[in-house]
Scaffold this active site. Sequence first.
Site, PDB file in Angstrom:
ATOM      1  N   HIS A  40       0.837  -1.190   0.000  1.00 38.26           N
ATOM      2  CA  HIS A  40       0.000   0.000   0.000  1.00 38.26           C
ATOM      3  C   HIS A  40       0.875   1.242   0.000  1.00 38.26           C
ATOM      4  O   HIS A  40       1.915   1.303   0.663  1.00 38.26           O
ATOM      5  CB  HIS A  40      -0.928   0.007   1.217  1.00 38.26           C
ATOM      6  CG  HIS A  40      -2.064   0.969   1.094  1.00 38.26           C
ATOM      7  ND1 HIS A  40      -1.976   2.273   1.536  1.00 38.26           N
ATOM      8  CD2 HIS A  40      -3.296   0.842   0.551  1.00 38.26           C
ATOM      9  CE1 HIS A  40      -3.121   2.892   1.296  1.00 38.26           C
ATOM     10  NE2 HIS A  40      -3.932   2.054   0.697  1.00 38.26           N
ATOM     11  N   HIS A  41       0.446   2.237  -0.768  1.00 42.63           N
ATOM     12  CA  HIS A  41       1.272   3.432  -0.968  1.00 42.63           C
ATOM     13  C   HIS A  41       1.479   4.216   0.313  1.00 42.63           C
ATOM     14  O   HIS A  41       2.408   5.033   0.413  1.00 42.63           O
ATOM     15  CB  HIS A  41       0.646   4.337  -2.037  1.00 42.63           C
ATOM     16  CG  HIS A  41       1.658   5.005  -2.909  1.00 42.63           C
ATOM     17  ND1 HIS A  41       2.813   5.558  -2.413  1.00 42.63           N
ATOM     18  CD2 HIS A  41       1.694   5.221  -4.251  1.00 42.63           C
ATOM     19  CE1 HIS A  41       3.512   6.091  -3.397  1.00 42.63           C
ATOM     20  NE2 HIS A  41       2.865   5.899  -4.528  1.00 42.63           N
ATOM     21  N   SER A  42       0.637   4.004   1.319  1.00 50.61           N
ATOM     22  CA  SER A  42       0.818   4.708   2.581  1.00 50.61           C
ATOM     23  C   SER A  42       2.061   4.242   3.330  1.00 50.61           C
ATOM     24  O   SER A  42       2.556   4.942   4.216  1.00 50.61           O
ATOM     25  CB  SER A  42      -0.415   4.515   3.473  1.00 50.61           C
ATOM     26  OG  SER A  42      -0.616   3.133   3.752  1.00 50.61           O
TER      27      SER A  42
END
Length: 319
Positions: free
Chosen positions: A171-173
């Site tokens: 996930h990009h977070s």
Amino acid sequence: MESTNSFRLRKQALKPIETARSSASQRDEEEVSKNNGQRTCEEEPLSPSSRLYHEPNFNVYVIAIMGCKTRIYPDVVKANLGHTLLRHPRFSSLQVENNGEMRWVPTEVDLERHVIVPELDQNMDSPDKFLEDYVYNLSKTTIDKSQPLWDLHLLNLRTSQSEAVGIFRIHHSLGDGTSLLSLLLACTRQMNDSKALPTIPIRKKKDKKSDRIGIWRILLRFWFVLQVFWNTVVDVFMFIATALFLTDTQNPLKGLPGSESTPRRIVYRTVSLDDIKFVKNAMNTTINDVAFGMTQAGLSRYINRICSEISISIPFTNM
């Protein structure tokens, strides 16, 4: 008597120094004993950029495909993930929302849920097409928020480019491309030394004799600063104008509302690194510049071809 004094001096020299860190760790040990041996860690809030990637229209995953020259052994991968990737707090923490605020909450990582090894038919007709479809189907799903938002798919599938394939979905977070690439390098070791980190070539510094500052160099630097200032003013003006009344140009790369949840199909081409280095040396630039130039040229040709086809298919009528 002399030996006794020297022993006392050495003993005093080995006495630990009291620091804020050591006292903090002592408090942690006391907290562990109070909680029946369970360590409790302070929850850290997500950064604004990490929270942005949880917006409904901006929920983005990073998918990285890595080919291997040899077969992948899942047990070896799991054994090494414990003291490499899982030592990073973001890969061993949940993202929990409480009262409208999201925080990193440390948790125990079950690698059986993160390392996925599907059973594959080794006699399939087109392994490359299967890999493309596998990634396409992977982009249709998301990772359950009850676990850290990453997984690793190990495919012992012989393609035209490799003997086995590993697919990271993150996930990009958890990070951007640069930070994830740095983390990947930190998790690897050299082949001739299993304890040494991989080395990155560093550009040699220029000779000091050829770096003399003259009047023309000062004028060029002043002109460069002036260009940067002017471009910044223009960019800020265009940003404000776009936010108020201007709109983006319609093009094939601009998706319609709701396209953020559309499955993605990844198609790649292998390019010789020697050819890239040849262009880099000829243009006196970097490998990243060559790669970005190739990408920009490819996208430009694609847009021109699509737009020309659209314009040709639209009939014109005389008024």
